[in-house]
Write a protein that holds these residues in place. Structure first.
Motif: not given
Length: 790
Positions: A229-235
Motif C-alpha cells: 500500500f505505501p509503495a503504491v502511494k509512493a509510485l
C-alpha cells in the motif's frame, strides 16, 4: 499543462518498434552471449586513449503530443581526426564473412539513436556509426562503418517515434488513470491492525528517502498489504517508477496478487504481472526456443505486439493464467511474452532470482543502468541461503567423465579436453586424501582455462547438432552450461569466497562457495532506489542487516505481535536433549509428550523434527504404540498434488485427532496458513541447527574471523529462525487458539532465550509430562471459559 513526458530506454524503444521474425535462442545467445562484459572491455581497451567507453546519453525529443525522454549508453565514442565515431559492440558465433551491412536493422537503429543524441548535443553536422562484431570463438573482429548527417538521423528518430506513438498513448493514458486512482485510494481495510500503520509509515519513509528497511513483523500484522500500500502511494507520487515484489515461494506470490485484488476493489487502477519460470510456463515442454521445433517461437516477433496491445487493453492482473490465455490466442511464447509485458507493469511479482541472480536477472531493467525501483523482499530470512546459492557455482567430475565417453567417437577433439578436465579432477581427488575435502582460498586458474577451452571447442558442434537427436547430446549440453555458469561465477571470486573440493566415492565436486553474500546483494540492490526486507523472523536483526547487505544508515523495525499472547500456550520442556549423540534416548520421551499433548484436546497437531531420520524413528514408535491415532508424515520429495493432499487433511471440527510429522525448515514449517482450528498445536523437537557439515563449518570459520560470531552465524541464528517459523504456523488470526511445545534443554539457555520474540515473554517451563499435562489442561479450561463468558 505541459506535454506528458514518456521515458524509455533506446534499446527497449528500438526492439519494440523494429523487431520481427522468430525467437531463436540457440545455444550461444542463451549462454555466452548474455555475458558480453568481458568482450566489451577488451575492445574498449584496444581503442586506446581516443576511445571513450560506456558513455551515458539522454535527450528530450519533443513531438506534437509528447516529450520523449530517450536514455541509453553507447559502448564507445571514438574521437578521430576525420570525425566522431559511435561504436556499438556485438558478440556473435556466426562466421564474420556472413555478416554484412544488412545483417541487423536493430543493431544499426540502436547505434543511430546514440549518434543522433551525441551529434545534436555537440553540434555536429555529420557523425560516423560503427558496428563492431566480435567472434566469440576466433576472437576476430569486423567493423562496419557508415557516415550519417544530422538530417538523416533526425528523420530516422522522427520515423521511429512516429511508430512508437501508439505505445506512448497507451502508456500515457494508463499512467493518468493509475495516478488518479492512487490519489483517492484508501487503505483497503476498515482499520489498521496493531503494528500495521507503523510498518506502512516506515516503508513509505524508507522509499521517500531511498534507503533500506529491515522489518521484523510477526504473523497477523499483514506484511504484504502494509508494504504494498505505501509503495503504491509512493509510485503515484512519482518517488518510484516500478515495484518489484520478490518472493521465494509461489504461495507468497498469490498473497501479493490477493492484496492488489483488494486494492482494486477499492478503486485502484494498477497493472501487475507475475513472472513464472520458463520451464514451468513453456508450451513446448522439453523443447528449445528454436523456430524449427516450436510453433510459438516461429514468427513470435511478428505477432507479439498485437498480443501485448490486446492484453494491455483488457487486463490489469497479468497472472500466469492470463499470460497463458493470450499467448495461446496469439500463438506467442508465453515466457518471452511475459518478459515484454513486464515493461508495462507497475508491479512485477517474481522470484528473488529475477532481481539478484547474476545469471538470470532481468537485463531489460538492470543491465548497464539503474532505475528508481522499489524492491519489496518478502520472507527475507530465506534470502540468506538463496543468495549464497545464487552467487556460488559447482561442477562434478562424473558429468565430465560421462560426457567424455559419449563424445569419444563423435567429437574426439572435445572428448580430449573433457579427458583433461577429468584428469585434473582426479588429481584433486588424490589431494583430498583421507579427509575427503579441501578448502582453499586460492582459485583453480588451470581448471578455468580447461573449462574455457571446452566451452569454445564444444560450442560449434552443439550448434550444428542440437536438432539431430544424437545420443549424448543432452549430457554434453548440461556439462556445457555448468561450465559456463562456473566460469562466469569465477568473475565474482574474492575474499568472501573459498574453493571447496569434496570427494564422494569416485566422484569429485568443485564448488566456488560464496560464504558472505552481503557485498554482492548490496550491489544488486543498487540497481533500484530502495529496498524493504521483511519477515516474521529476522532475529537478530543486526545479523540479517549485515548478511543481507545493509549498512549503518539503513533502518530497522521490530514490531510486536497484534494477537493476544494468552491465546498461545507456550511451553519449554528442557528436561530432554535432542543433540545428535543423545537422540536414541529421546525417542520414547517424545512419543509420550506427543500423546500427552493430543490427549488434552482433540484437534490437528504437527510435530517438527531436525531431520527425516529422527522424524521417521519417532513416527514408527508412535504409530506402533498408538495405532488408532490418525497420522501423516512428510515425504522427502513431494509433488504439488501430494503437498495439497497433505494440507487438505487438516480439516476444521475434526472428531479425532490428527498428528502430522514434518521437518524443520521444510515445506510445511513455513508459508502454510492453517487458520482457525485447522491446526491447534505444534511440537518442535530441537533448536533447528543446520546439519553439521564441512560447508557449514567453512561458514562458521569465516564469520569467526570476521566478527567472532562463527557458531551463531552458521548454526544458531539459522536454526532459531526455523524454530520461530514453525511455531508461527499455530496462531494465524486474532481468534486462533493453540499450543506450542519446545523440546530441548537448550531452549532454557540464555543465548537461545535472547532470540525469543517479544510475544514469547509468557513462556512456561516444565520438566516432565505430568507438569506438561497440567499446564495444557489448565490452558484449555481457561479458553473454554473465555468462550462461555463471551
Amino acid at each position: 499543462m505541459g506535454k506528458p513526458e514518456i521515458k524509455i530506454s533506446i534499446r527497449n524503444l528500438v526492439e519494440l518498434v523494429l523487431r520481427s521474425g522468430d525467437i531463436d535462442n540457440r545455444l550461444v545467445s542463451s549462454g555466452r552471449m548474455l555475458e558480453g562484459t568481458k568482450i566489451h572491455q577488451k575492445i574498449q581497451k584496444q581503442g586506446g586513449e581516443l576511445y571513450n567507453k560506456e558513455v551515458s546519453l539522454a535527450h528530450n525529443y519533443e513531438t506534437q503530443d509528447f516529450i520523449f525522454r530517450l536514455e541509453g549508453r553507447a559502448d564507445g565514442i571514438i574521437s578521430e581526426p576525420g570525425g566522431v565515431v559511435i561504436d556499438e559492440i556485438k558478440s556473435t558465433a556466426r562466421p564474420l564473412e556472413l555478416i554484412d551491412e544488412e545483417f541487423s536493422i536493430l543493431h544499426w537503429a540502436q547505434a543511430k539513436c546514440y549518434a543522433f543524441i551525441y551529434a545534436l548535443q555537440n553540434e555536429l553536422q555529420n557523425i560516423y556509426v560503427q558496428l563492431t562484431y566480435f567472434h566469440i570463438d576466433t576472437e576476430e573482429t569486423k567493423n562496419i562503418r557508415k557516415l550519417f548527417s544530422i538530417k538523416e538521423l533526425n528523420e530516422f528518430i522522427e520515423d521511429l517515434l512516429d511508430k512508437y506513438v501508439v505505445w506512448a498513448s497507451i502508456s500515457d493514458s494508463w499512467n493518468k488513470q493509475r495516478d488518479d486512482s492512487i490519489k483517492s485510494l484508501q487503505f483497503p481495510f476498515k482499520s489498521y491492525r496493531r503494528g500495521q500503520r507503523e510498518l506502512a509509515v516506515a516503508v513509505y519513509k524508507t522509499i521517500m528517502q531511498g534507503k533500506k528497511l529491515f522489518a521484523q513483523a510477526p504473523t497477523g500484522i499483514g506484511k504484504t498489504i502494509s508494504t504494498l500500500f505505501p509503495a503504491v502511494k509512493a509510485l503515484g507520487e512519482q518517488h518510484i517508477s516500478k515495484i518489484f515484489y520478490l518472493t521465494a515461494k509461489t504461495i507468497t506470490r498469490q498473497v501479493a496478487e490477493e492484496a492488489f485484488s483488494k486494492m482494486r476493489e477499492c478503486g485502484l487502477v494498477f497493472r501487475t504481472i507475475t513472472l513464472t519460470a520458463k520451464d514451468k510456463i513453456c508450451f513446448n515442454k522439453g523443447g528449445s526456443c528454436n523456430p524449427d521445433f516450436c510453433e510459438y517461437a516461429k514468427g513470435h516477433y511478428n505477432r507479439v505486439n498485437n498480443a501485448m496491445e490486446d492484453v494491455l487493453n483488457t487486463s490489469q492482473n497479468l497472472s500466469r493464467e492470463v499470460i497463458e490465455e493470450y499467448a495461446l490466442k496469439h500463438k506467442v511464447c508465453p515466457f518471452e511474452f511475459s518478459l515484454d509485458l513486464s515493461l508495462w507493469a507497475d508491479c512485477i511479482v517474481c522470484d528473488y532470482n529475477y532481481a539478484f541472480d547474476p545469471r538470470v536477472y532481468l537485463k531489460r531493467f538492470f543491465l548497464n543502468n539503474t532505475g528508481d525501483y522499489a524492491f519489496l523482499v518478502d520472507e527475507a530470512h530465506n534470502l540468506v541461503d538463496r543468495a549464497r546459492e545464487m552467487f556460488s557455482a559447482q561442477i562434478h567430475k562424473s558429468a565430465y567423465l560421462e560426457a567424455k565417453k559419449l563424445m569419444k567417437s563423435k567429437v574426439p577433439k572435445v572428448a580430449k579436453i573433457l579427458n583433461k578436465i577429468n584428469s585434473y579432477m582426479v588429481t584433486l581427488r588424490k589431494q583430498c586424501a583421507e579427509e575427503g575435502f579441501i578448502i582453499s582460498k586460492t582459485e583453480l586458474k588451470d581448471l578455468y582455462r580447461l573449462l574455457n577451452n571446452f566451452i569454445s571447442e564444444s560450442e560449434e558442434w552443439i550448434l550444428k547438432n542440437q536438432n539431430n537427436n544424437i545420443e549424448g547430446f543432452e549430457q554434453l549440453l548440461e556439462v556445457y552450461f555448468d561450465s559456463i555458469a562456473f566460469t562466469r561465477m569465477a568473475d565474482f571470486y574474492d575474499e568472501r569466497y573459498v574453493t571447496f573440493i569434496e570427494t564422494k566415492s569416485m566422484d569429485v565436486r568443485v564448488k566456488l562457495f560464496c560464504l558472505d553474500p552481503s557485498y554482492l546483494l548490496s550491489d544488486a540492490v543498487k540497481r533500484g532506489k530502495t529496498a524493504v526486507f521483511f519477515s516474521a523472523t529476522l532475529t537478530p536483526v543486526n545479523y540479517f542487516m549485515d548478511i543481507l547487505g545493509g549498512d549503518k544508515e539503513d533502518y530497522n523495525i521490530n514490531l510486536a505481535s497484534p494477537f493476544d499472547k494468552d491465546n498461545l500456550c507456550l511451553i519449554v520442556n528442557d528436561n530432554i536433549s535432542t543433540r545428535y549423540k543423545s537422540r536414541d534416548k529421546s525417542y520414547d520421551k517424545i512419543v509420550d509428550i506427543i500423546w500427552s499433548s493430543i490427549s488434552k484436546r482433540t484437534g490437528n497437531y504437527v510435530v517438527f523434527f531436525p531431520s527425516y531420520k529422527y522424524m521417521n524413528e519417532v513416527y514408527t514408535r508412535f504409530t506402533e504404540q498408538y495405532p488408532e491415532t490418525n497420522t501423516i508424515i512428510q515425504e522427502t520429495s513431494m509433488t504439488e498434488e501430494e503437498r495439497e493432499s497433505f494440507l487438505n487433511r487438516f480439516q476444521s471440527g475434526t472428531e479425532k485427532s490428527l498428528v502430522s510429522f514434518g521437518v524443520l525448515g521444510g515445506i510445511f514449517s513455513e508459508g502454510i496458513d492453517l487458520k482457525g482450528d485447522r491446526l491447534i498445536g505444534a511440537i518442535i523437537v530441537g533448536v533447528g541447527l543446520p546439519q553439521v557439515s564441512p560447508e557449514q563449518n567453512i561458514i562458521m570459520d569465516y564469520f569467526k574471523n570476521k566478527n567472532r560470531m562463527g557458531f551463531e552465524n552458521a548454526y544458531m541464528y539459522p536454526g532459531m529462525n526455523k524454530v520461530l517459523q514453525a511455531a508461527g504456523r499455530v496462531i494465524r488470526s486474532e481468534h486462533d487458539v493453540g499450543t506450542v511445545i519446545l523440546l530441548d534443554e537448550r531452549f532454557s539457555n540464555g543465548n537461545y532465550r535472547r532470540l525469543f520474540p517479544k510475544h514469547w515473554e509468557h513462556v512456561l517451563r516444565v520438566q516432565d509430562t505430568g507438569q506438561l499435562e497440567k499446564r495444557l489442561e489448565q490452558f484449555w479450561i481457561d479458553k473454554d471459559m473465555d468462550k462461555v463468558n463471551t
